[in-house]
Design a protein around this motif. Structure first.
Motif, PDB file in Angstrom:
ATOM      1  N   PRO A  50      -7.211  23.582 -64.379  1.00  0.00           N
ATOM      2  CA  PRO A  50      -8.090  23.663 -63.201  1.00  0.00           C
ATOM      3  C   PRO A  50      -8.106  25.108 -62.672  1.00  0.00           C
ATOM      4  O   PRO A  50      -7.116  25.813 -62.741  1.00  0.00           O
ATOM      5  CB  PRO A  50      -7.456  22.710 -62.201  1.00  0.00           C
ATOM      6  N   LYS A  51      -9.246  25.504 -62.251  1.00  0.00           N
ATOM      7  CA  LYS A  51      -9.397  26.860 -61.717  1.00  0.00           C
ATOM      8  C   LYS A  51      -8.657  26.954 -60.387  1.00  0.00           C
ATOM      9  O   LYS A  51      -8.755  26.061 -59.553  1.00  0.00           O
ATOM     10  CB  LYS A  51     -10.861  27.211 -61.514  1.00  0.00           C
ATOM     11  N   THR A  52      -7.955  28.022 -60.233  1.00  0.00           N
ATOM     12  CA  THR A  52      -7.269  28.251 -58.958  1.00  0.00           C
ATOM     13  C   THR A  52      -8.143  29.143 -58.114  1.00  0.00           C
ATOM     14  O   THR A  52      -9.056  29.825 -58.603  1.00  0.00           O
ATOM     15  CB  THR A  52      -5.910  28.931 -59.183  1.00  0.00           C
ATOM     16  N   GLU A  53      -7.872  29.161 -56.855  1.00  0.00           N
ATOM     17  CA  GLU A  53      -8.693  29.952 -55.939  1.00  0.00           C
ATOM     18  C   GLU A  53      -8.635  31.435 -56.272  1.00  0.00           C
ATOM     19  O   GLU A  53      -9.603  32.147 -56.122  1.00  0.00           O
ATOM     20  CB  GLU A  53      -8.258  29.706 -54.494  1.00  0.00           C
ATOM     21  N   SER A  54      -7.502  31.906 -56.733  1.00  0.00           N
ATOM     22  CA  SER A  54      -7.366  33.340 -57.009  1.00  0.00           C
ATOM     23  C   SER A  54      -8.169  33.747 -58.235  1.00  0.00           C
ATOM     24  O   SER A  54      -8.634  34.864 -58.360  1.00  0.00           O
ATOM     25  CB  SER A  54      -5.900  33.720 -57.207  1.00  0.00           C
ATOM     26  N   SER A  55      -8.381  32.824 -59.186  1.00  0.00           N
ATOM     27  CA  SER A  55      -9.153  33.172 -60.384  1.00  0.00           C
ATOM     28  C   SER A  55     -10.664  33.088 -60.129  1.00  0.00           C
ATOM     29  O   SER A  55     -11.434  33.568 -60.923  1.00  0.00           O
ATOM     30  CB  SER A  55      -8.764  32.280 -61.561  1.00  0.00           C
ATOM     31  N   GLU A  56     -11.067  32.464 -59.064  1.00  0.00           N
ATOM     32  CA  GLU A  56     -12.492  32.348 -58.765  1.00  0.00           C
ATOM     33  C   GLU A  56     -13.038  33.639 -58.179  1.00  0.00           C
ATOM     34  O   GLU A  56     -14.224  33.869 -58.171  1.00  0.00           O
ATOM     35  CB  GLU A  56     -12.730  31.185 -57.788  1.00  0.00           C
ATOM     36  N   ASN A  57     -12.224  34.507 -57.607  1.00  0.00           N
ATOM     37  CA  ASN A  57     -12.686  35.749 -56.983  1.00  0.00           C
ATOM     38  C   ASN A  57     -13.021  36.790 -57.985  1.00  0.00           C
ATOM     39  O   ASN A  57     -12.662  37.086 -58.949  1.00  0.00           O
ATOM     40  CB  ASN A  57     -11.637  36.298 -56.002  1.00  0.00           C
TER      41      ASN A  57
END
Length: 110
Positions: free
Chosen positions: A103-110
């Motif tokens: 699952p994508k983490t919030e830090s990788s979405e930036n």
């Protein structure tokens, strides 16, 4: 362990080659009424190759298949190949691996 037909026969590979050659020769003579030259031409092999095959003196699988096909006896080949190949393919198809995505983490979405 169950006993198989192979276990019941203790033929050496040489004896097996001789028996296969004899069967080909008998079929050529008794059913096809062909001489070696005619069958060899149909099969696309030399007379010597056919003679060696019939005498059990060793032959390539390719030559064997050419002769059997020329005699119209390809089902002989299929009779010795187990039918499990199709079943294995089906099992493999059913049990295909599936990718696991992290699952994508919030830090990788930036």
């Amino acid at each position: 362990m169950p006993t198989t037909e192979f276990d019941l026969h203790h033929d050496t590979p040489e004896e097996m080659e001789f028996e296969i050659g004899e069967q080909i020769k008998r079929y050529r003579i008794n059913k096809l009424a062909l001489d070696q030259k005619s069958l060899a031409m149909r099969a696309g092999v030399s007379e010597r190759t056919l003679r060696n095959l019939e005498m059990g003196n060793g032959s390539s699988l390719r030559s064997y298949l050419r002769v059997v096909r020329a005699m119209g006896r390809y089902p002989w080949v299929l009779a010795v190949v187990p039918d499990v190949a199709t079943k294995v393919f089906v099992v493999r198809k059913i049990k295909q691996r599936q990718r696991v995505y992290k699952p994508k983490t919030e830090s990788s979405e930036n």
